[in-house]
Write an enzyme that holds these catalytic residues in place. Structure first.
Site: not given
Length: 342
Positions: A87-88, A55-57, A11
């Site tokens: 952050t995830d 993306d962290s996912s 993000t």
């Protein structure tokens, strides 16, 4: 002071597309324009973006290796490193790097934000700029102030492998439930030097990049069935299991559960007891309902986080694929300050 800023995605590195309104990764030029302090600062900041950003996912062990290798490649040229990350899964990535970067004597600070950097109320600027200051900080002997992998978020600096993401809505997204904060940032940054570092050797930086993915998390719950436990414990190629138990390390006293855990251990699967509680530690044998776990050969995870235990297990099985006793020994040893053993 020189700091390398590594943009992996998340993000914090997003901006809104003026045409579509959708969020998309910012270019380095756009990112710098939104944070002019990166150029006009006493700290020399160089930016290295991942291409493509992630993306962290979607983060996986291959990305951990890439982050660690970037630090290794540029280690001699910078006083510290800041890694921008979603952050995830930040606690997983930061925990993994804490074990991958042996003999680390410089700061590697992970940070991110809950709102994109281009948003008016974003927490990104403060998190980023303070993380950079921490990464460049030196003590009175001109040695790095925080020579370990850590996470900075919303005024607090945490040991990376002690963190868990706790909130998806508030700016205070992370916490370290079983270890105090390393520093707090207000008008001044107050470091708690007695809590920082102390586990790196005197040798050169060594990167451990062999990672075994054949691990699982088995979370116990009331009414869990034999079929479910059996399916997980008989996963093809399974090497290790994080067993998330109740309270101080308790489990149902079902005979079938004991026999399945015992059978798995006898087949060479390493099982480590981790409490589902965020705060507190496993105390094997404190209650009768944990005695079966001890008899089955389940190891204690003490007060380690799930993120740290899982990544530690992956690294140890990667490093010692044919030495299960070594893996067991090191799982019961605090390597990078990840757990407290009474």
């Amino acid at each position: 002071m020189r700091v390398l800023l590594i943009l992996t995605g998340g993000t914090i590195s997003m901006v809104r597309n003026n045409t579509t309104g959708a969020l998309c990764p910012a270019s380095v030029e756009t990112f710098q324009s939104l944070v002019p302090e990166l150029v006009n600062s006493e700290v020399k900041v160089d930016i290295l973006p991942f291409d493509p950003m992630i993306d962290s996912s979607d983060v996986n062990p291959g990305h951990w290796v890439r982050m660690a290798e970037v630090v290794e490649k540029h280690y001699a040229n910078y006083d510290g490193f800041v890694i921008l990350h979603g952050t995830d899964t930040m606690s997983y990535s930061a925990s993994a790097l804490s074990f991958m970067l042996e003999n680390l004597h410089k700061p590697v600070v992970f940070t991110g934000s809950q709102l994109p950097i281009g948003v008016l109320r974003s927490d990104a600027r403060e998190n980023l700029l303070t993380a950079l200051e921490i990464a460049a900080a030196m003590d009175e002997r001109h040695q790095p102030r925080v020579p370990e992998v850590c996470i900075y978020f919303e005024g607090k600096l945490f040991r990376a492998n002690r963190t868990t993401k706790k909130n998806a809505e508030q700016f205070e997204a992370f916490d370290s439930y079983n270890y105090p904060t390393l520093a707090k940032a207000g008008v001044h940054i107050t470091y708690r030097d007695h809590l920082i570092g102390g586990f790196a050797g005197q040798g050169d930086l060594q990167v451990h990049s062999r990672i075994c993915r054949d691990v699982a998390i088995l979370k116990l719950f009331p009414g869990i069935t034999s079929n479910l436990v059996e399916a997980i414990l008989h996963t093809k190629g399974l090497r290790g299991v994080v067993l998330e138990t109740f309270g101080s390390g308790n489990a149902p006293s079902y005979d079938w559960l004991y026999h399945q855990l015992r059978d798995a251990v006898d087949r060479g699967v390493v099982i480590v007891n981790k409490t589902q509680c965020n705060m507190g530690a496993v105390e094997m044998g404190r209650y009768e309902v944990s005695l079966n776990l001890m008899k089955a050969g389940v190891l204690s995870g003490y007060d380690i986080t799930t993120e740290a235990l899982l990544t530690k297990m992956m690294l140890l099985f990667g490093e010692y694929p044919n030495d299960i006793e070594k893996v067991k020994q090191l799982l019961q040893t605090s390597l990078m300050g990840e757990m407290t053993i009474e």
